[in-house]
Design a protein around this motif. Sequence first.
Motif, short mmCIF file in Angstrom:
data_model
loop_
_atom_site.label_atom_id
_atom_site.label_comp_id
_atom_site.label_asym_id
_atom_site.label_seq_id
_atom_site.Cartn_x
_atom_site.Cartn_y
_atom_site.Cartn_z
N ALA A 10 -7.99 4.24 5.23
CA ALA A 10 -7.09 3.99 4.12
C ALA A 10 -6.32 5.26 3.82
CB ALA A 10 -7.87 3.53 2.89
N GLU A 12 -3.11 7.02 0.92
CA GLU A 12 -2.52 6.88 -0.41
C GLU A 12 -1.12 6.28 -0.40
OE1 GLU A 12 -0.85 10.60 1.17
OE2 GLU A 12 -2.85 9.75 1.21
N GLY A 37 -1.01 -3.56 2.76
CA GLY A 37 -1.13 -3.04 1.40
C GLY A 37 0.10 -3.38 0.59
N LEU A 39 -3.25 -2.16 -1.59
CA LEU A 39 -4.53 -2.72 -1.96
C LEU A 39 -5.07 -1.95 -3.17
CD1 LEU A 39 -6.05 -2.63 1.62
CD2 LEU A 39 -5.08 -4.64 0.50
N SER A 41 -8.16 -0.24 -4.76
CA SER A 41 -9.43 0.31 -4.30
C SER A 41 -10.20 0.85 -5.50
CB SER A 41 -9.16 1.44 -3.30
OG SER A 41 -10.36 1.96 -2.80
N PHE A 43 -13.74 3.03 -6.28
CA PHE A 43 -14.60 3.89 -5.48
C PHE A 43 -15.24 4.98 -6.34
CE2 PHE A 43 -10.19 5.11 -5.54
CZ PHE A 43 -10.24 6.42 -6.02
N HIS A 45 -15.86 8.99 -6.46
CA HIS A 45 -15.30 10.22 -5.91
C HIS A 45 -15.69 11.38 -6.79
CE1 HIS A 45 -12.62 12.84 -3.72
NE2 HIS A 45 -12.01 13.19 -4.84
N GLU A 51 -10.17 4.44 -9.39
CA GLU A 51 -9.42 3.24 -9.00
C GLU A 51 -8.03 3.69 -8.60
OE1 GLU A 51 -7.76 -0.78 -11.14
OE2 GLU A 51 -9.80 -0.13 -11.61
N GLU A 53 -4.36 2.76 -5.77
CA GLU A 53 -3.66 1.93 -4.81
C GLU A 53 -3.72 2.61 -3.46
OE1 GLU A 53 0.12 -0.18 -5.93
OE2 GLU A 53 0.91 1.27 -4.49
N GLU A 54 -4.07 1.87 -2.44
CA GLU A 54 -4.16 2.41 -1.09
C GLU A 54 -3.51 1.46 -0.09
OE1 GLU A 54 -8.39 4.83 -1.43
OE2 GLU A 54 -8.39 2.89 -0.43
N GLN A 56 -4.10 0.23 3.98
CA GLN A 56 -5.12 0.23 5.02
C GLN A 56 -4.46 0.17 6.40
OE1 GLN A 56 -7.75 -3.23 5.55
NE2 GLN A 56 -9.43 -1.75 5.54
N GLU A 83 -12.09 7.59 4.92
CA GLU A 83 -12.86 6.47 5.49
C GLU A 83 -12.47 6.35 6.96
OE1 GLU A 83 -12.62 1.66 5.91
OE2 GLU A 83 -11.33 2.64 4.46
#
Length: 109
Positions: A10, A12, A37, A39, A41, A43, A45, A51, A53-54, A56, A83
Amino acid sequence: MADYVIVSTAAESRETATELARSVVAAKLAASAQVTGPLVSVFWHEGRLGEGEEWQASFKTTGDRYAELEAHIIEHHPWANPEVSAVPLVSGSALYLEWIRRTVASGQV
């Protein structure tokens, strides 16, 4: 590792994901790549829930090219710990799978 895998990462932005896709396919580490995307996300960190936007990028390749593909993504990705994951491609049309194998094995399409 499986004979064929789908590897994903993924990024940015669409531009970053597309540049990674372009560099991987140009290097013949994957036969093809798709960028999807944006998407959402969610996560962890640095100990915090995040949270964002990413975009893929997913790559079709062979299991024996995974290590080189992983190294390429990590080297060219702007994130310190991107990832990079793979799932086996358990089935596909014979001609499609042969195209993947031929493309990444010899650098010829």
